[in-house]
Design an enzyme around this catalytic site. Structure first.
Site, PDB file in Angstrom:
ATOM      1  CG  ASN A  51      -0.394  -0.154   2.531  1.00  0.00           C
ATOM      2  OD1 ASN A  51       0.639  -0.796   2.690  1.00  0.00           O
ATOM      3  ND2 ASN A  51      -1.027   0.422   3.526  1.00  0.00           N
ATOM      4  CD  GLU A  53      -1.674   4.874   4.573  1.00  0.00           C
ATOM      5  OE1 GLU A  53      -1.220   5.759   5.339  1.00  0.00           O
ATOM      6  OE2 GLU A  53      -2.395   3.933   4.967  1.00  0.00           O
ATOM      7  CB  CYS A  62      -5.334  -1.403  -1.966  1.00  0.00           C
ATOM      8  SG  CYS A  62      -6.672  -0.614  -1.070  1.00  0.00           S
ATOM      9  CD  GLU A  64      -5.458  -6.046  -1.220  1.00  0.00           C
ATOM     10  OE1 GLU A  64      -4.886  -4.933  -1.172  1.00  0.00           O
ATOM     11  OE2 GLU A  64      -6.260  -6.422  -0.365  1.00  0.00           O
ATOM     12  CB  CYS A  96     -10.985  -2.869   0.381  1.00  0.00           C
ATOM     13  SG  CYS A  96     -10.306  -2.259  -1.179  1.00  0.00           S
ATOM     14  CB  CYS A  99      -8.671  -4.970  -3.578  1.00  0.00           C
ATOM     15  SG  CYS A  99      -7.572  -3.568  -3.324  1.00  0.00           S
TER      16      CYS A  99
HETATM   17  N1  THU Z   1      -5.453  -1.366   2.264  1.00  0.00           N
HETATM   18  C1  THU Z   1      -4.887  -2.228   1.367  1.00  0.00           C
HETATM   19  O1  THU Z   1      -3.709  -2.122   1.028  1.00  0.00           O
HETATM   20  N2  THU Z   1      -5.684  -3.208   0.844  1.00  0.00           N
HETATM   21  C2  THU Z   1      -7.015  -3.384   1.119  1.00  0.00           C
HETATM   22  O2  THU Z   1      -7.631  -4.268   0.564  1.00  0.00           O
HETATM   23  C3  THU Z   1      -7.654  -2.528   2.116  1.00  0.00           C
HETATM   24  C4  THU Z   1      -6.827  -1.438   2.685  1.00  0.00           C
HETATM   25  C5  THU Z   1      -4.620  -0.301   2.832  1.00  0.00           C
HETATM   26  C6  THU Z   1      -5.005   1.068   2.398  1.00  0.00           C
HETATM   27  C7  THU Z   1      -4.509   1.924   3.541  1.00  0.00           C
HETATM   28  O3  THU Z   1      -3.170   2.294   3.288  1.00  0.00           O
HETATM   29  C8  THU Z   1      -4.549   1.007   4.743  1.00  0.00           C
HETATM   30  O4  THU Z   1      -4.712  -0.312   4.232  1.00  0.00           O
HETATM   31  C9  THU Z   1      -5.663   1.323   5.717  1.00  0.00           C
HETATM   32  O5  THU Z   1      -6.885   1.358   5.082  1.00  0.00           O
END
Ligand code: THU
Length: 137
Positions: A51, A53, A62, A64, A96, A99
């Site tokens: 991930n 940000e 994300c 994935e 999520c 994804c």
């Molecule tokens: N996140 C992912 O990398 N994958 C997901 O399927 C859900 C959320 C990350 C995004 C963010 O940086 C952190 O998790 C908190 O939401």
């Protein structure tokens, strides 16, 4: 708590380890949640992602989807993938909704491996995203 991985094949155990390694590369100064994903292609190649940000939170990428982009940039296409393992420093982590939808583009029979409720789950994407769009036969 030690989570059992006894039921996993050596290939999927290796995929989890790849996801764990790339999780350490996550850029997540806002949530402090690190996520790593390792996508296994049918030819055994592995594409990883973490991930990333952003100060404008909604721009976060994300893990994935980062792994999917990595694979596509290397020439891989829908139907080329077997499994994806996802690892996070947070508990009960499953992909999520966005994804799940993006992964479905590449095959609803991809196996998704993730930790949830104190165990390593290994299930098909079609079970995680039932009645997904677009409708399949
Ligand atoms: N996140 C992912 O990398 N994958 C997901 O399927 C859900 C959320 C990350 C995004 C963010 O940086 C952190 O998790 C908190 O939401």
């Amino acid at each position: 708590m030690k989570i059992s991985t006894n039921h996993l094949s050596a290939a999927y155990l290796n995929l989890l380890n790849e996801a764990k390694a790339v999780m350490e590369k996550a850029y997540s100064p806002y949530s402090n949640i690190r996520v790593g994903a390792a996508l296994l292609a049918k030819d055994q190649k592995i594409f990883v992602g973490c991930n990333v940000e952003n100060a404008a939170y909604g721009n976060t990428i994300c893990a994935e989807r980062s792994a999917v982009c990595n694979a596509v940039a290397n020439g891989y296409r829908p139907g080329d993938f077997k499994a994806i393992a996802i690892v996070s420093n947070g508990e009960n982590f499953s992909p999520c909704g966005s994804c799940r939808q993006v992964l479905q583009e590449f095959g609803s029979n991809i196996t998704v491996i993730f930790e949830f409720d104190g165990e390593i789950n290994s299930m098909l994407l079609m079970e995680l995203l039932p009645k997904g769009f677009p409708k399949k036969d």
